[in-house]
Design a protein around this motif. Structure first.
Motif, short mmCIF file in Angstrom:
data_model
loop_
_atom_site.label_atom_id
_atom_site.label_comp_id
_atom_site.label_asym_id
_atom_site.label_seq_id
_atom_site.Cartn_x
_atom_site.Cartn_y
_atom_site.Cartn_z
N PRO A 97 -49.13 0.94 -47.81
CA PRO A 97 -50.10 0.41 -48.78
C PRO A 97 -49.76 -0.97 -49.31
N GLU A 98 -48.47 -1.30 -49.47
CA GLU A 98 -48.14 -2.62 -50.04
C GLU A 98 -48.56 -3.78 -49.14
N TYR A 99 -48.80 -3.50 -47.84
CA TYR A 99 -49.29 -4.54 -46.93
C TYR A 99 -50.72 -4.26 -46.47
N ARG A 100 -51.37 -3.27 -47.09
CA ARG A 100 -52.72 -2.89 -46.71
C ARG A 100 -52.82 -2.75 -45.20
N GLY A 101 -51.90 -1.96 -44.66
CA GLY A 101 -51.88 -1.82 -43.21
C GLY A 101 -51.12 -0.60 -42.75
N SER A 102 -50.84 -0.58 -41.46
CA SER A 102 -50.15 0.56 -40.87
C SER A 102 -49.30 0.10 -39.70
N ASP A 105 -43.22 0.34 -27.79
CA ASP A 105 -44.18 -0.70 -28.15
C ASP A 105 -44.80 -0.27 -29.47
N VAL A 106 -44.73 -1.16 -30.46
CA VAL A 106 -45.21 -0.85 -31.79
C VAL A 106 -46.30 -1.84 -32.17
N LYS A 107 -47.38 -1.32 -32.74
CA LYS A 107 -48.47 -2.17 -33.22
C LYS A 107 -48.48 -2.15 -34.74
N ILE A 108 -48.50 -3.33 -35.35
CA ILE A 108 -48.57 -3.45 -36.81
C ILE A 108 -49.95 -4.01 -37.14
N ILE A 109 -50.64 -3.32 -38.04
CA ILE A 109 -51.93 -3.78 -38.53
C ILE A 109 -51.76 -3.98 -40.03
N MET A 110 -52.08 -5.17 -40.54
CA MET A 110 -51.87 -5.42 -41.96
C MET A 110 -52.94 -6.33 -42.53
N ASP A 111 -52.91 -6.44 -43.84
CA ASP A 111 -53.89 -7.24 -44.59
C ASP A 111 -55.32 -6.84 -44.23
N SER A 112 -55.53 -5.53 -44.08
CA SER A 112 -56.88 -5.07 -43.79
C SER A 112 -57.77 -5.30 -45.00
N ASN A 113 -58.99 -5.70 -44.74
CA ASN A 113 -59.90 -6.04 -45.81
C ASN A 113 -61.33 -5.64 -45.42
N VAL A 114 -61.99 -4.95 -46.33
CA VAL A 114 -63.39 -4.59 -46.12
C VAL A 114 -64.22 -5.39 -47.11
N ALA A 125 -34.79 14.28 -30.59
CA ALA A 125 -35.11 13.54 -31.81
C ALA A 125 -36.63 13.49 -31.96
N SER A 126 -37.10 13.46 -33.20
CA SER A 126 -38.53 13.39 -33.50
C SER A 126 -38.88 11.99 -34.00
N VAL A 127 -39.91 11.39 -33.40
CA VAL A 127 -40.37 10.06 -33.80
C VAL A 127 -41.82 10.18 -34.25
N THR A 128 -42.08 9.92 -35.53
CA THR A 128 -43.44 9.95 -36.06
C THR A 128 -44.21 8.76 -35.51
N THR A 129 -45.47 8.96 -35.17
CA THR A 129 -46.23 7.93 -34.46
C THR A 129 -46.92 6.91 -35.36
N ALA A 130 -47.15 7.23 -36.63
CA ALA A 130 -47.91 6.30 -37.47
C ALA A 130 -47.50 6.44 -38.93
N PHE A 174 -42.20 -1.24 -41.45
CA PHE A 174 -42.08 -2.68 -41.32
C PHE A 174 -42.04 -3.34 -42.69
N THR A 175 -41.47 -4.53 -42.72
CA THR A 175 -41.48 -5.38 -43.90
C THR A 175 -41.90 -6.77 -43.45
N VAL A 176 -42.33 -7.58 -44.40
CA VAL A 176 -42.73 -8.95 -44.11
C VAL A 176 -41.95 -9.89 -45.03
N LYS A 177 -41.34 -10.90 -44.42
CA LYS A 177 -40.62 -11.93 -45.17
C LYS A 177 -40.96 -13.27 -44.56
N ASN A 178 -41.42 -14.21 -45.39
CA ASN A 178 -41.75 -15.56 -44.92
C ASN A 178 -42.67 -15.52 -43.71
#
Length: 148
Positions: free
Chosen positions: A42-47, A72-81, A33-38, A109-113
């Motif tokens: 855009p809707e969460y300004r993250g990755s 192990d998964v890392k979520i980065i969101m709400d990035s702001n410059v 099986a193939s698993v994409t790494t990243a 990923f999704t975000v709820k509450n």
């Protein structure tokens, strides 16, 4: 600007590699099986990225044998410059994948509450590699890629 930086990183990393996890080179790719790494979300300004020590190498996909895997998964969101200041929110979580041979999986990923839900989207066995996130960015830049 953030979209440009992400697309630039994808485009410039053409030498990124595919790594086999828990399996040697003698096993045919069709049996894995193939698993994409990243993936940029855009809707969460993250990755969302798989948090695996690659010893400085940039890896686009992992090939894994059929069965259960914990990533192990890392979520980065709400990035702001803002001028010279860059801020973001970050979370790390363990996510289970039940992989089927020949299938392609993309972490999302999704975000709820204010809770983050991470999952692997199964794109099936006949998914075109041109539609994988690493190719999709360059496809968008070149103006092709319909059908993804």
């Amino acid at each position: 600007m953030r979209n440009f930086i992400f697309i630039l990183l994808i485009t410039l990393s053409g030498c990124a590699q595919t790594v086999r996890l828990e399996v040697d080179e003698s096993v045919e790719r069709s049996e894995l099986a193939s698993v994409t790494t990243a993936l940029y979300v855009p809707e969460y300004r993250g990755s969302v990225v798989l948090d695996i020590d690659t010893r400085g190498e940039f890896v686009w996909e992992y090939l894994v044998p059929e069965g259960e895997h914990i990533f192990d998964v890392k979520i980065i969101m709400d990035s702001n410059v803002d001028g010279l200041t860059i801020s973001w929110k970050e979370a790390k979580i363990k996510v289970k994948l039940l992989a089927e041979k020949g299938h392609y999986y993309i972490p999302k990923f999704t975000v709820k509450n204010n809770e983050v839900f991470v999952y692997f989207e199964d794109k099936g066995a006949n998914y075109s590699t041109d539609c994988l996130p690493r190719y999709n960015a360059s496809v968008r830049l070149n103006g092709s890629g319909s059908g993804c």
